[in-house]
Design an enzyme around this catalytic site. Structure first.
Site, PDB file in Angstrom:
ATOM      1  N   ASN A 103      44.931  39.838  39.168  1.00 18.75           N
ATOM      2  CA  ASN A 103      44.341  40.145  37.862  1.00 18.75           C
ATOM      3  C   ASN A 103      44.527  38.952  36.920  1.00 18.75           C
ATOM      4  OD1 ASN A 103      47.123  40.917  37.963  1.00 18.75           O
ATOM      5  ND2 ASN A 103      46.897  42.239  36.179  1.00 18.75           N
ATOM      6  N   ILE A 104      43.502  38.727  36.112  1.00 24.92           N
ATOM      7  CA  ILE A 104      43.481  37.590  35.187  1.00 24.92           C
ATOM      8  C   ILE A 104      43.108  38.117  33.813  1.00 24.92           C
ATOM      9  CG2 ILE A 104      42.474  35.325  34.696  1.00 24.92           C
ATOM     10  CD1 ILE A 104      41.756  35.155  37.737  1.00 24.92           C
ATOM     11  N   GLU A 105      44.098  38.171  32.944  1.00 29.24           N
ATOM     12  CA  GLU A 105      43.879  38.769  31.619  1.00 29.24           C
ATOM     13  C   GLU A 105      43.397  37.735  30.609  1.00 29.24           C
ATOM     14  OE1 GLU A 105      47.467  41.018  30.715  1.00 29.24           O
ATOM     15  OE2 GLU A 105      46.845  42.563  32.174  1.00 29.24           O
ATOM     16  N   CYS A 160      40.008  42.273  37.070  1.00 28.99           N
ATOM     17  CA  CYS A 160      40.966  42.906  37.978  1.00 28.99           C
ATOM     18  C   CYS A 160      41.140  42.088  39.260  1.00 28.99           C
ATOM     19  CB  CYS A 160      40.479  44.288  38.374  1.00 28.99           C
ATOM     20  SG  CYS A 160      40.559  45.517  37.068  1.00 28.99           S
ATOM     21  N   GLU A 166      41.031  43.092  42.364  1.00 29.58           N
ATOM     22  CA  GLU A 166      40.044  43.407  43.407  1.00 29.58           C
ATOM     23  C   GLU A 166      38.760  42.599  43.191  1.00 29.58           C
ATOM     24  OE1 GLU A 166      41.790  45.441  41.480  1.00 29.58           O
ATOM     25  OE2 GLU A 166      41.946  47.448  42.320  1.00 29.58           O
ATOM     26  N   CYS A 184      40.491  50.557  39.759  1.00 30.83           N
ATOM     27  CA  CYS A 184      39.846  51.115  38.567  1.00 30.83           C
ATOM     28  C   CYS A 184      38.386  51.449  38.874  1.00 30.83           C
ATOM     29  CB  CYS A 184      39.938  50.137  37.395  1.00 30.83           C
ATOM     30  SG  CYS A 184      38.671  48.858  37.395  1.00 30.83           S
ATOM     31  N   CYS A 237      36.008  48.440  39.540  1.00 29.63           N
ATOM     32  CA  CYS A 237      36.222  47.837  40.867  1.00 29.63           C
ATOM     33  C   CYS A 237      35.674  48.737  41.965  1.00 29.63           C
ATOM     34  CB  CYS A 237      37.699  47.546  41.086  1.00 29.63           C
ATOM     35  SG  CYS A 237      38.276  46.184  40.059  1.00 29.63           S
TER      36      CYS A 237
END
Ligand code: THU
Length: 132
Positions: A42-44, A53, A55, A86, A89
């Protein structure tokens, strides 16, 4: 299918998570029908809605390298409880997933559950609805 190897890769990618806001690390490993596996984390973003996310990071990595169809997705979030993909995804997995795509939801290599896509996104909106 070697779920343990897929989970190990997801765990490795989990360590690459960029999640300073939620402090929640997620790793995924995507097995494509070519046999290639692509990991993702995940990359916020400070603008929270721009977050990607784990995935989808892995799926988009594979598709952009020329992969076509997904055979299996492993995901590891919390190490204490199962972290399900989620909704967004799930929808992306349906776009590229074979009918029999398997979703491996893991805490670690020895503690996981396996779901069919139809179990976790029944009645999915698919390309056939657009005549494709
Ligand atoms: N997250 C994922 O990477 N995959 C999921 O399926 C659930 C949520 C991430 C997004 C965000 O960085 C953090 O978990 C908290 O929502």
């Amino acid at each position: 299918m070697d779920y343990k190897n897929l989970i190990k890769i997801a765990l490795d990618y989990r360590e690459r998570a960029y999640s300073p806001y939620s402090e929640f690390k997620v790793g995924a490993a995507i097995l494509f029908d070519s046999g290639e596996i692509y990991g993702g984390c995940n990359i916020e973003n400070a603008s929270f809605g721009a977050t990607n996310c784990a995935e989808r990071t892995g799926i988009f990595r594979g598709i952009s390298e020329g992969e076509k169809r997904i055979k299996a997705v492993a995901v590891v979030g919390s190490l204490e409880e199962y972290t399900f993909p989620c909704g967004i995804c799930r929808q992306v997995i349906v776009e590229f997933g074979d009918e029999d795509v398997k979703i491996i939801i893991a805490k670690n290599e020895d503690d996981y559950i396996v779901k069919d896509m139809n179990d976790i996104l029944p009645g999915a909106f698919k390309k056939e609805a657009l005549g494709k």
